[in-house]
Design a protein around this motif. Structure first.
Motif, PDB file in Angstrom:
ATOM      1  N   ALA A  36       3.688 -14.914  -3.897  1.00 48.91           N
ATOM      2  CA  ALA A  36       4.596 -14.248  -2.879  1.00 48.91           C
ATOM      3  C   ALA A  36       6.221 -13.858  -3.999  1.00 48.91           C
ATOM      4  CB  ALA A  36       4.681 -14.883  -1.840  1.00 48.91           C
ATOM      5  N   ALA A  37       6.511 -14.448  -3.715  1.00 48.98           N
ATOM      6  CA  ALA A  37       7.863 -13.618  -5.115  1.00 48.98           C
ATOM      7  C   ALA A  37       6.875 -12.819  -6.458  1.00 48.98           C
ATOM      8  CB  ALA A  37       8.687 -15.372  -5.758  1.00 48.98           C
ATOM      9  N   MET A  38       6.111 -13.484  -7.103  1.00 47.90           N
ATOM     10  CA  MET A  38       5.893 -12.249  -8.407  1.00 47.90           C
ATOM     11  C   MET A  38       5.507 -11.536  -7.918  1.00 47.90           C
ATOM     12  SD  MET A  38       4.281 -15.359 -10.628  1.00 47.90           S
ATOM     13  CE  MET A  38       3.169 -14.075 -11.117  1.00 47.90           C
ATOM     14  N   ASP A  39       4.590 -11.269  -6.935  1.00 47.19           N
ATOM     15  CA  ASP A  39       4.313 -10.011  -6.099  1.00 47.19           C
ATOM     16  C   ASP A  39       4.756  -9.289  -5.762  1.00 47.19           C
ATOM     17  OD1 ASP A  39       1.620  -8.606  -4.735  1.00 47.19           O
ATOM     18  OD2 ASP A  39       3.308  -8.886  -2.942  1.00 47.19           O
ATOM     19  N   GLU A  40       6.321  -9.453  -4.902  1.00 46.45           N
ATOM     20  CA  GLU A  40       7.752  -8.852  -4.937  1.00 46.45           C
ATOM     21  C   GLU A  40       8.213  -8.732  -6.442  1.00 46.45           C
ATOM     22  OE1 GLU A  40      10.657  -6.983  -2.812  1.00 46.45           O
ATOM     23  OE2 GLU A  40       8.219  -7.737  -1.633  1.00 46.45           O
ATOM     24  N   VAL A  41       8.687  -8.952  -7.325  1.00 42.30           N
ATOM     25  CA  VAL A  41       8.689  -9.093  -8.326  1.00 42.30           C
ATOM     26  C   VAL A  41       7.575  -7.799  -8.932  1.00 42.30           C
ATOM     27  CG1 VAL A  41       9.409  -9.645 -10.384  1.00 42.30           C
ATOM     28  CG2 VAL A  41       9.975 -10.577  -8.797  1.00 42.30           C
ATOM     29  N   LEU A  42       6.535  -7.310  -8.818  1.00 44.97           N
ATOM     30  CA  LEU A  42       5.764  -6.586  -9.083  1.00 44.97           C
ATOM     31  C   LEU A  42       5.845  -5.265  -8.994  1.00 44.97           C
ATOM     32  CD1 LEU A  42       2.789  -8.045 -10.101  1.00 44.97           C
ATOM     33  CD2 LEU A  42       4.374  -8.162 -11.259  1.00 44.97           C
ATOM     34  N   HIS A  43       6.051  -6.263  -7.089  1.00 42.56           N
ATOM     35  CA  HIS A  43       6.368  -4.348  -6.291  1.00 42.56           C
ATOM     36  C   HIS A  43       6.964  -3.746  -7.007  1.00 42.56           C
ATOM     37  CE1 HIS A  43       5.478  -2.128  -2.725  1.00 42.56           C
ATOM     38  NE2 HIS A  43       6.709  -2.434  -2.385  1.00 42.56           N
ATOM     39  N   ARG A  44       8.399  -4.502  -6.783  1.00 43.79           N
ATOM     40  CA  ARG A  44      10.298  -3.449  -7.643  1.00 43.79           C
ATOM     41  C   ARG A  44       9.462  -2.810  -8.982  1.00 43.79           C
ATOM     42  NH1 ARG A  44      14.292  -8.239  -6.234  1.00 43.79           N
ATOM     43  NH2 ARG A  44      13.981  -8.214  -3.160  1.00 43.79           N
ATOM     44  N   GLN A  45       8.497  -3.340  -9.480  1.00 40.92           N
ATOM     45  CA  GLN A  45       8.763  -3.008 -10.636  1.00 40.92           C
ATOM     46  C   GLN A  45       7.978  -1.903 -10.890  1.00 40.92           C
ATOM     47  OE1 GLN A  45       6.813  -5.951 -13.322  1.00 40.92           O
ATOM     48  NE2 GLN A  45       8.730  -6.594 -13.364  1.00 40.92           N
ATOM     49  N   GLU A  93       7.408   0.378  -8.356  1.00 38.55           N
ATOM     50  CA  GLU A  93       8.191   1.067  -7.336  1.00 38.55           C
ATOM     51  C   GLU A  93       9.466   2.171  -8.325  1.00 38.55           C
ATOM     52  OE1 GLU A  93       8.259   2.568  -4.360  1.00 38.55           O
ATOM     53  OE2 GLU A  93       6.664   1.101  -3.875  1.00 38.55           O
ATOM     54  N   GLN A  94      10.135   1.297  -9.792  1.00 35.16           N
ATOM     55  CA  GLN A  94      10.892   1.629 -10.395  1.00 35.16           C
ATOM     56  C   GLN A  94      10.315   2.734 -10.901  1.00 35.16           C
ATOM     57  OE1 GLN A  94      13.189  -1.313 -12.517  1.00 35.16           O
ATOM     58  NE2 GLN A  94      14.164   0.455 -13.775  1.00 35.16           N
ATOM     59  N   TYR A  95       8.943   2.080 -11.159  1.00 37.66           N
ATOM     60  CA  TYR A  95       8.242   2.855 -12.876  1.00 37.66           C
ATOM     61  C   TYR A  95       7.273   4.445 -11.552  1.00 37.66           C
ATOM     62  CZ  TYR A  95       4.043   5.166 -14.592  1.00 37.66           C
ATOM     63  OH  TYR A  95       3.069   5.650 -15.100  1.00 37.66           O
ATOM     64  N   LYS A  96       7.309   4.417 -10.909  1.00 31.62           N
ATOM     65  CA  LYS A  96       6.839   5.845  -9.873  1.00 31.62           C
ATOM     66  C   LYS A  96       8.706   6.688  -9.510  1.00 31.62           C
ATOM     67  CE  LYS A  96       5.831   4.286  -5.972  1.00 31.62           C
ATOM     68  NZ  LYS A  96       4.556   4.126  -4.702  1.00 31.62           N
TER      69      LYS A  96
END
Length: 259
Positions: A220-229, A231-234
């Motif tokens: 879940a923590a890794m998924d949150e990090v990937l989700h933030r990355q 969003e930053q990419y978008k």
């Protein structure tokens, strides 16, 4: 009926030492390797000397003596591993039940095969090596067959309490028949071994649930990090698109001015 002999105290000490050292491997050491090995050797000597010296105590003192032996293992875990007192209690409870199972299973086979032989006999020692090697080897494989989470497994107060209560219940039920005046026969060892097996299985299932919960938390923590990355990419992509659009408009305006 000839009464069966009691488990040699050194056999019990060896089982307790092997169990606590096995489970301690899953926790990072607090000191250098040499200090940890010295502490492990000291624990083996202390358990052997103490349990052998208290082998003939009255039955009323037997449970307190076992409590002192468990306290030695608990102190060893807390001093040599970077864990809290709560985690040390959880690991100690698992180690105690596993030691009870190994000692009970080995001595049950001993009494079934050659009850008249002493624990120091050559065949008895060979059986000890085979049974202890099988029991602790299987547990070692079970402990290391899964990918562990990068962080240590979080032991809550509820999980530690369940493990300690389960260990106390297993010890009480498996040794209840030894407190009476009846002679000890093979049925007593059958019941004791069965109860110890159930205790080990329950605590192993509990530990697997905690391991899976830790893995889910890590995922879940890794998924949150990937989700933030993502969003930053978008946001970066949208910013680049706006910049390109402004640049294109600016080129058109400059061309108009030149015209």
């Amino acid at each position: 009926m000839t009464a069966l002999p009691d488990i040699p105290r050194l056999y019990t000490a060896l089982a307790e030492w092997l169990a606590v050292v096995l489970y301690a491997q899953s926790r990072p050491p607090r000191f250098a390797r040499k200090i940890t090995l010295a502490a492990s050797g000291l624990l083996a000597v202390m358990l052997g000397v103490f349990l052998e010296a208290t082998g003939e105590v009255p039955i009323a003192w037997w449970v307190p003596c076992m409590g002192i032996a468990v306290w030695m293992q608990y102190l060893y875990l807390w001093l040599t591993r970077t864990i809290s007192l709560l985690e040390a209690g959880y690991v100690c409870a698992r180690a105690f039940v596993l030691a009870e199972l190994a000692a009970s299973a080995e001595w049950q086979l001993h009494c079934f095969l050659w009850p008249q032989r002493s624990g120091a006999d050559g065949l008895s020692l060979l059986l000890l090596v085979v049974v202890y090697g099988g029991v602790f080897g299987c547990i070692w494989v079970l402990e290391h067959k899964h990918t562990s989470p990068k962080g240590h497994i979080v032991i809550s107060g509820k999980a530690a309490l369940v493990a300690v209560v389960m260990a106390a219940m297993v010890f009480a039920v498996s040794n209840l028949l030894f407190l009476g005046d009846r002679e000890v026969d093979m049925s007593v060892y059958y019941i004791r071994t069965l109860v110890d097996i159930c205790g080990v299985l329950i605590l192993t299932v509990q530990h697997e649930q905690l391991r899976e919960a830790a893995l889910h938390s890590e995922l879940a923590a890794m998924d949150e990090v990937l989700h933030r990355q993502y969003e930053q990419y978008k946001r970066s992509k949208e910013g680049i698109r706006l910049i390109n659009s402004r640049y294109h408009e600016l080129k058109i305006q400059i061309a108009d001015i030149r015209a």
